[in-house]
Design a protein around this motif. Structure first.
Motif, short mmCIF file in Angstrom:
data_model
loop_
_atom_site.label_atom_id
_atom_site.label_comp_id
_atom_site.label_asym_id
_atom_site.label_seq_id
_atom_site.Cartn_x
_atom_site.Cartn_y
_atom_site.Cartn_z
N GLN A 360 0.86 -1.19 0.00
CA GLN A 360 0.00 0.00 0.00
C GLN A 360 0.89 1.23 0.00
OE1 GLN A 360 -2.75 1.41 3.42
NE2 GLN A 360 -4.14 0.45 1.93
N VAL A 361 0.63 2.12 -0.95
CA VAL A 361 1.39 3.35 -1.07
C VAL A 361 0.46 4.52 -0.74
CG1 VAL A 361 2.81 4.81 -2.55
CG2 VAL A 361 2.86 2.31 -2.83
N ALA A 362 0.88 5.34 0.22
CA ALA A 362 0.11 6.51 0.64
C ALA A 362 0.80 7.77 0.10
CB ALA A 362 0.02 6.57 2.17
N PHE A 363 0.13 8.47 -0.80
CA PHE A 363 0.68 9.70 -1.38
C PHE A 363 0.21 10.90 -0.57
CE2 PHE A 363 0.85 6.72 -4.90
CZ PHE A 363 2.12 6.97 -5.40
N ASP A 364 1.12 11.84 -0.37
CA ASP A 364 0.83 13.02 0.43
C ASP A 364 0.14 14.07 -0.45
OD1 ASP A 364 0.92 15.36 1.95
OD2 ASP A 364 2.77 14.76 2.93
N PRO A 365 -1.11 14.43 -0.15
CA PRO A 365 -1.83 15.38 -1.00
C PRO A 365 -1.27 16.79 -0.94
CG PRO A 365 -3.12 14.86 0.95
CD PRO A 365 -1.94 13.92 0.95
N GLU A 366 -0.42 17.07 0.04
CA GLU A 366 0.21 18.39 0.08
C GLU A 366 1.24 18.54 -1.04
OE1 GLU A 366 1.85 18.92 3.94
OE2 GLU A 366 -0.06 19.53 4.83
N THR A 367 1.79 17.42 -1.50
CA THR A 367 2.82 17.47 -2.54
C THR A 367 2.40 16.79 -3.83
OG1 THR A 367 3.83 15.47 -1.62
CG2 THR A 367 4.71 17.59 -0.87
N VAL A 368 1.40 15.90 -3.78
CA VAL A 368 1.01 15.11 -4.94
C VAL A 368 -0.37 15.54 -5.43
CG1 VAL A 368 0.47 12.78 -5.77
CG2 VAL A 368 2.41 13.14 -4.23
N ALA A 369 -0.47 15.90 -6.70
CA ALA A 369 -1.74 16.31 -7.29
C ALA A 369 -2.50 15.10 -7.85
CB ALA A 369 -1.51 17.34 -8.40
N GLU A 370 -1.80 14.19 -8.48
CA GLU A 370 -2.42 12.98 -9.01
C GLU A 370 -1.34 11.93 -9.25
OE1 GLU A 370 -4.12 13.38 -12.99
OE2 GLU A 370 -3.07 15.28 -13.23
N TYR A 371 -1.78 10.68 -9.38
CA TYR A 371 -0.83 9.58 -9.56
C TYR A 371 -1.51 8.44 -10.30
CZ TYR A 371 -3.46 7.50 -5.75
OH TYR A 371 -4.48 6.99 -4.99
N ARG A 372 -0.69 7.54 -10.80
CA ARG A 372 -1.20 6.35 -11.47
C ARG A 372 -0.23 5.20 -11.26
NH1 ARG A 372 -1.13 5.40 -18.01
NH2 ARG A 372 -1.48 3.16 -18.00
#
Length: 532
Positions: A360-372
């Protein structure tokens, strides 16, 4: 390029609970209800880009591992589900091997057979390895040529494979397709040569059984301890001849019957299916065949290793068989592939160091706008099931690495924490759960993916290649919500070069690394470029 790897104390991890009331529990072996939940686990097909929500990270910080936030969350960061990515680990490589075979015959592979994660995981990586069972987690990345877009690599590694004399004994039941289609050069003959070579490399205390199938199935050799009986095994292998049609269902059923009858306590028991997976007689219903595999896996713990052969190949069926059998797939097109699969890959699958492994990868919304997430479409797991140990994951052995690649768009001027990757698995003997995590910051992203270290460049090249094959072979409309849709003649991944440029970059990389696997990758890309 900086890499970040965090190792959490195992004892502390076992005391933690997840947000939302999911307990960090293990499942007892033989629990039919628990295993039934595995068989009905969510199997969603993804592929689009997920936007991260605006605002700060959700959840609470726990500071020390083992401390619980006020919401009962066990993670250092408990983000909202909108920026979690969860999938079962996969070390299959068949899709890449089959694509190379198609290209060598002057045709593009069917886009439905192109699974990018299998391209990516076909290449060796130099991730740090743990001292014992379990995983290390390494996370790195680099910028692409597309503004604000990066490729982020999550690398998982198990301990090095043990020497031949140190692993547990094994009982292997080979189920060999001897239907008429297997008479094509590079099918049955290649399998026979490979099995003979592998038989000579197995230990005296290992056991082998041999089942064949065409219109019917037959146990040619019951489970036989090698010892002084290698000649008997070789005679059985040499006797194989192609004939009639393909009753895959009968082969699987007889193979598992033979494996159960010859099952050895304390040994690693495996069924190895060698076939073009083109069922055309008898029980051709995939679900019925799959049910048989699931039952035997559940009751006896016998897993499946699928080896695909032939220019006409039932890729989808073989992958489903291996997934249901808690196993893996590989594809063999020539003698070099055969040596790799039977003499290197298969021995690595004999022993397990992790069951039901999920990431499970948790992306930080403060730095990440979108991902795939690139690939893993049919390995995705519901985020809330990450710590539900009844939900199926992947089985991984020693000597393995698993790579997941993400296309990530960072927010303009983003600085700080980018993502945390966590892998969870069960001890293969007592099903005790364990976790390991790694983090990456925005300042760890290299300036260019083409100037990154060897491993990341190879990963990016393989991913771009798979992406280009899907785009070149199919004009299917995209269901992505991403703001980046790619340019004509390029793949859909951000920063994707045209195939001609990708072939040049792969050729340069092959020359620099003097790596035979990378050379073969460059050749395949060159062939694809000439066909488009």
């Amino acid at each position: 390029m900086k890499r970040y790897r965090t190792r959490r104390p195992v004892g502390a991890l076992l005391a933690l609970t997840a947000a939302g009331g999911l307990l960090l529990t293990g499942c007892g072996g033989g629990d039919d209800a628990a295993q039934g939940a595995k068989d009905t686990a969510a199997d969603s097909r993804g592929g689009g880009y997920a936007p991260a929500p605006d605002g700060p990270r959700g959840g609470t910080s726990t500071g020390e591992a083992g401390e619980t936030g006020k919401n009962g969350d066990s993670r250092e960061v408990a983000p909202d589900p909108d920026h979690l990515s969860t999938f079962a680990l996969d070390v299959d490589t068949a899709s890449y091997g089959y694509a190379r075979r198609a290209l060598s015959e002057g045709r593009l592979p069917d886009p439905s057979t192109v699974r990018p994660e299998e391209f990516v995981n076909s290449f060796r990586q130099d991730y740090d390895r743990p001292d014992g069972d379990g995983f290390t987690v390494s996370v790195d990345g680099a910028r692409t040529d597309e503004e604000d877009w990066s490729l982020v690599r999550v690398g998982l590694a198990t301990r090095a494979a043990e020497q031949r004399g140190e692993r547990p004994s094994t009982a292997l039941t080979f189920v060999i397709d001897v239907s008429g289609s297997m008479g094509e050069p590079g099918r049955l003959d290649l399998a026979q040569d490979s099995l003979a070579t592998m038989t000579d490399q197995l230990r005296d205390d290992d056991s082998v059984a041999l089942v064949t199938f065409s219109d019917e199935a037959e146990t040619v050799l019951p489970m036989t301890r090698l010892g002084d009986h290698r000649g008997r095994v070789h005679d059985a292998i040499d006797s194989l001849e192609p004939t009639e049609s393909t009753n895959l269902g009968a082969g699987v059923e007889t193979g598992y019957d033979t494996a159960v009858e010859g099952r050895r306590e304390g040994a690693t028991n495996r069924v190895v299916l060698v076939s073009d997976a083109l069922a055309n007689t008898g029980d051709t219903d995939a679900d019925t065949i799959l049910e048989r595999i699931a039952d035997e896996r559940r009751e006896h713990g016998i897993t499946l290793f699928g080896v695909g052969v032939g220019s006409d190949y039932g890729d989808a069926l073989m992958e489903r068989l291996a997934d249901k059998g808690d196993g893996h797939t590989a594809y063999v097109s020539d003698a070099e592939d055969a040596r790799e699969v039977f003499c290197e890959q298969l021995p690595r699958h004999i022993e397990l160091t992790a069951r039901d492994a999920k990431a499970q990868v948790a992306f930080d919304p403060e730095t990440v706008a979108e991902y795939r997430l690139v690939g893993y479409d049919n390995r995705q797991v519901a985020d809330e099931d990450f710590r539900d140990d009844r939900v199926d994951g992947g089985e991984v052995g020693p000597g393995h690495t698993v790579t997941a690649l993400y296309a990530v768009r960072t927010r303009p001027g983003a600085d700080g924490h980018l993502a945390t990757a966590t892998v969870r698995w069960l001890d293969p003997d007592n099903r005790t759960p364990h976790e390991e995590s790694g983090d990456v910051e925005t300042d760890a992203l290299g300036d260019s993916v083409w100037e990154a270290d060897r491993g990341l460049r190879v990963t990016a090249t393989a991913a771009y290649f798979a992406d280009a094959l899907q785009s070149a072979s199919s004009s299917a409309s995209s269901d992505s919500s991403s703001s980046y849709d790619g340019d004509a003649g390029h793949g859909s991944l951000p920063g994707a070069p045209a195939l001609g440029e990708l072939a040049e970059r792969a050729g340069f990389l092959a020359g620099r690394t003097e790596d035979e696997d990378v050379r073969r990758l460059a050749e395949a890309i060159g062939r694809a470029n000439r066909l488009t």
